[in-house]
Design an enzyme around this catalytic site. Structure first.
Site, short mmCIF file in Angstrom:
data_model
loop_
_atom_site.label_atom_id
_atom_site.label_comp_id
_atom_site.label_asym_id
_atom_site.label_seq_id
_atom_site.Cartn_x
_atom_site.Cartn_y
_atom_site.Cartn_z
N CYS A 113 5.01 18.31 52.04
CA CYS A 113 4.43 17.24 51.22
C CYS A 113 5.56 16.33 50.66
CB CYS A 113 3.41 17.61 50.04
SG CYS A 113 2.07 18.23 51.11
N HIS A 248 2.17 11.58 45.63
CA HIS A 248 1.41 12.23 46.86
C HIS A 248 0.15 12.38 46.56
CE1 HIS A 248 0.70 15.24 49.79
NE2 HIS A 248 0.42 16.21 48.85
N ASN A 278 -5.49 14.89 52.27
CA ASN A 278 -3.87 15.31 51.88
C ASN A 278 -3.36 15.30 53.45
OD1 ASN A 278 -1.51 16.13 51.51
ND2 ASN A 278 -2.22 18.15 50.13
N1 ACO Z 1 -16.67 24.36 48.58
C1 ACO Z 1 -17.23 25.01 47.65
N2 ACO Z 1 -16.61 25.81 46.82
C2 ACO Z 1 -15.32 26.19 47.09
C3 ACO Z 1 -14.63 25.49 47.96
C4 ACO Z 1 -15.17 24.46 48.72
N3 ACO Z 1 -14.52 23.88 49.73
N4 ACO Z 1 -13.25 25.84 47.81
C5 ACO Z 1 -13.11 26.79 47.05
N5 ACO Z 1 -14.45 27.05 46.45
C6 ACO Z 1 -14.80 27.91 45.33
C7 ACO Z 1 -13.84 29.14 45.20
O1 ACO Z 1 -14.22 30.10 46.07
C8 ACO Z 1 -14.04 29.23 43.79
O2 ACO Z 1 -15.28 30.39 43.61
P1 ACO Z 1 -15.39 31.48 42.73
O3 ACO Z 1 -15.25 30.82 41.10
O4 ACO Z 1 -16.71 31.87 42.98
O5 ACO Z 1 -14.14 32.42 43.21
C9 ACO Z 1 -14.55 27.88 43.15
O6 ACO Z 1 -14.69 27.33 44.15
C10 ACO Z 1 -13.20 27.59 42.57
O7 ACO Z 1 -12.01 27.67 42.93
P2 ACO Z 1 -10.57 27.16 42.76
O8 ACO Z 1 -9.76 27.30 43.78
O9 ACO Z 1 -10.51 27.67 41.20
O10 ACO Z 1 -10.74 25.65 42.56
P3 ACO Z 1 -9.93 24.32 42.12
O11 ACO Z 1 -10.60 23.92 40.93
O12 ACO Z 1 -8.57 24.90 41.72
O13 ACO Z 1 -9.91 23.53 43.27
C11 ACO Z 1 -8.15 22.87 44.99
C12 ACO Z 1 -9.16 23.78 44.45
C13 ACO Z 1 -8.94 21.73 45.32
C14 ACO Z 1 -7.69 23.46 46.08
C15 ACO Z 1 -7.23 22.74 43.94
O14 ACO Z 1 -6.80 23.97 43.32
C16 ACO Z 1 -6.17 21.96 44.20
O15 ACO Z 1 -6.00 20.98 44.35
N6 ACO Z 1 -4.72 22.67 44.45
C17 ACO Z 1 -3.52 21.92 44.55
C18 ACO Z 1 -3.30 21.62 45.91
C19 ACO Z 1 -1.98 20.75 46.15
O16 ACO Z 1 -1.65 20.05 45.68
N7 ACO Z 1 -1.09 21.45 47.13
C20 ACO Z 1 0.30 20.74 47.20
C21 ACO Z 1 0.41 20.14 48.28
S1 ACO Z 1 0.04 20.47 49.77
C22 ACO Z 1 1.37 20.95 50.68
O17 ACO Z 1 2.32 21.17 50.40
C23 ACO Z 1 0.86 21.29 52.36
#
Ligand code: ACO
Length: 321
Positions: A113, A248, A278
């Site tokens: 990214c 980003h 993204n």
């Molecule tokens: N729909 C419904 N529920 C979901 C989904 C979905 N699509 N995805 C995950 N959940 C659930 C999980 O299973 C979890 O359930 P549990 O509590 O029963 O275990 C719950 O939602 C919470 O999951 P988290 O992973 O803690 O959710 P979070 O609030 O952290 O959001 C996300 C997830 C959106 C991925 C976030 O963590 C994020 O944006 N992370 C950073 C991404 C990023 O910046 N990446 C870097 C760049 S990308 C690259 O370099 C290629």
């Protein structure tokens, strides 16, 4: 020493739009969850046979048009991508071929990214050292080809697109500074375990994005806040000297947290993740182009670009448009 300046921008998004409602039918998710946790409402997906090079070329043509440049003017092509059209030749060589440019150096940069910021910093160095006069710098991705479409934790996030800029030699800056970092210790938090990425067989060989989202999230917020401070300090800039933040586009919550650290109101932050998802290396140049074309970013504005991604890699640029 010469400076470099952005004189044209372009962006391209594939026609096909995939909505959150459609994803509800594919995996156990809801439009409400996706919007609340990520800010994403829709994303674009490349058509069968439409490659990263095709997307990059379309964005490049628009950037060249804005800068008033023809194929003969371009003397450097750098493409930032994680999803090359082929393992080789580089996507930059494929774009070069499609644009009818012959002979100038063309190569890819892989920093996930953060790729576009790495590519921009590289092109800036080429121009400042006299090795190039007019560079075409592209961020282009077909991430949909390395997404596991049965994994709800990642498939709702990633998307396809391309953004490009023309960077030209100039007597006035332009790019004021660039800041690049990486730390390979975090490999396991965000990676594609198999090297066959982007092939048609990607799903079969498990070449898809694996991410510990929550841990990546915390690192991204802290790191992006730190790099914004590093960038301002390097230029003796105060927070209020910044007209625009073009971050980003991974998640609106990460973007909002970074803006808060910079004490920038959201009106000064370019957000496209709601419509683009993204798009990794394409996200910053696509957002930049969007705000240039809708008239928000104007000539003379001071802008911070910043990104964080797999590697981990992170980087920023401060520029006057
Ligand atoms: N729909 C419904 N529920 C979901 C989904 C979905 N699509 N995805 C995950 N959940 C659930 C999980 O299973 C979890 O359930 P549990 O509590 O029963 O275990 C719950 O939602 C919470 O999951 P988290 O992973 O803690 O959710 P979070 O609030 O952290 O959001 C996300 C997830 C959106 C991925 C976030 O963590 C994020 O944006 N992370 C950073 C991404 C990023 O910046 N990446 C870097 C760049 S990308 C690259 O370099 C290629």
């Amino acid at each position: 020493m010469k400076f470099s300046r952005i004189t044209g921008t372009g962006g391209y998004l594939p026609e096909r739009i995939l909505t959150n409602q459609e994803l509800e039918a594919m995996v156990d998710t809801t439009d409400e969850w996706i919007q609340e946790r990520t800010g994403i409402k829709q994303r674009h997906i490349a058509a069968d046979g439409e490659t990263t090079a095709d997307l990059g070329t379309k964005a490049a043509r628009l950037a060249m048009q804005m800068a008033g440049k023809t194929a003969d003017d371009i003397d450097l092509i750098i493409v930032a991508t994680t999803t090359p059209a082929k393992i080789f030749p580089s996507t930059a060589c494929l774009v070069q071929q499609q644009l009818g440019i012959h002979g100038c150096p063309a190569f890819d940069v892989q920093a996930v990214c953060t790729g576009f910021v790495y590519a921009l910093a590289t092109a800036n160095s080429f121009i400042r050292s006299g090795m190039a006069k007019t560079a075409l710098v592209i961020g282009a991705e077909t991430l949909s080809r390395i997404v596991d479409w049965t994994d709800r934790t990642t498939c709702v996030l990633f998307a396809d697109g391309a953004g490009a800029v023309i960077l030209e030699e100039s007597d006035e800056p332009g790019i004021l500074s660039t800041h690049l970092h990486a730390d390979g210790r975090y490999e396991e938090l965000l990676h594609v375990p198999n090297a066959q990425a982007s092939s048609d067989d990607a799903q079969k060989v498990e070449a898809h994005i694996c991410m510990k989202g929550n841990e990546v999230f915390k690192m991204a917020v802290n790191t992006l806040g730190r790099i914004a401070d590093e960038t301002l300090a390097a230029n003796n800039f105060e927070k209020e000297d910044i007209d625009w933040l073009v971050p980003h586009q991974a998640n609106t919550r990460i973007i909002t947290a970074t803006a808060r650290k910079l004490k920038l109101p959201m009106e000064k932050v370019v957000v496209t993740v709601d419509k683009h998802g993204n798009t990794s290396a394409a996200s910053v140049p696509l957002a930049f182009d969007t705000a240039v074309r809708d008239g928000r970013i104007k000539r003379g504005d001071a802008i911070i670009l910043e990104a964080f991604g797999g590697g981990f890699t992170w980087g920023s640029a401060l520029l006057k448009f």
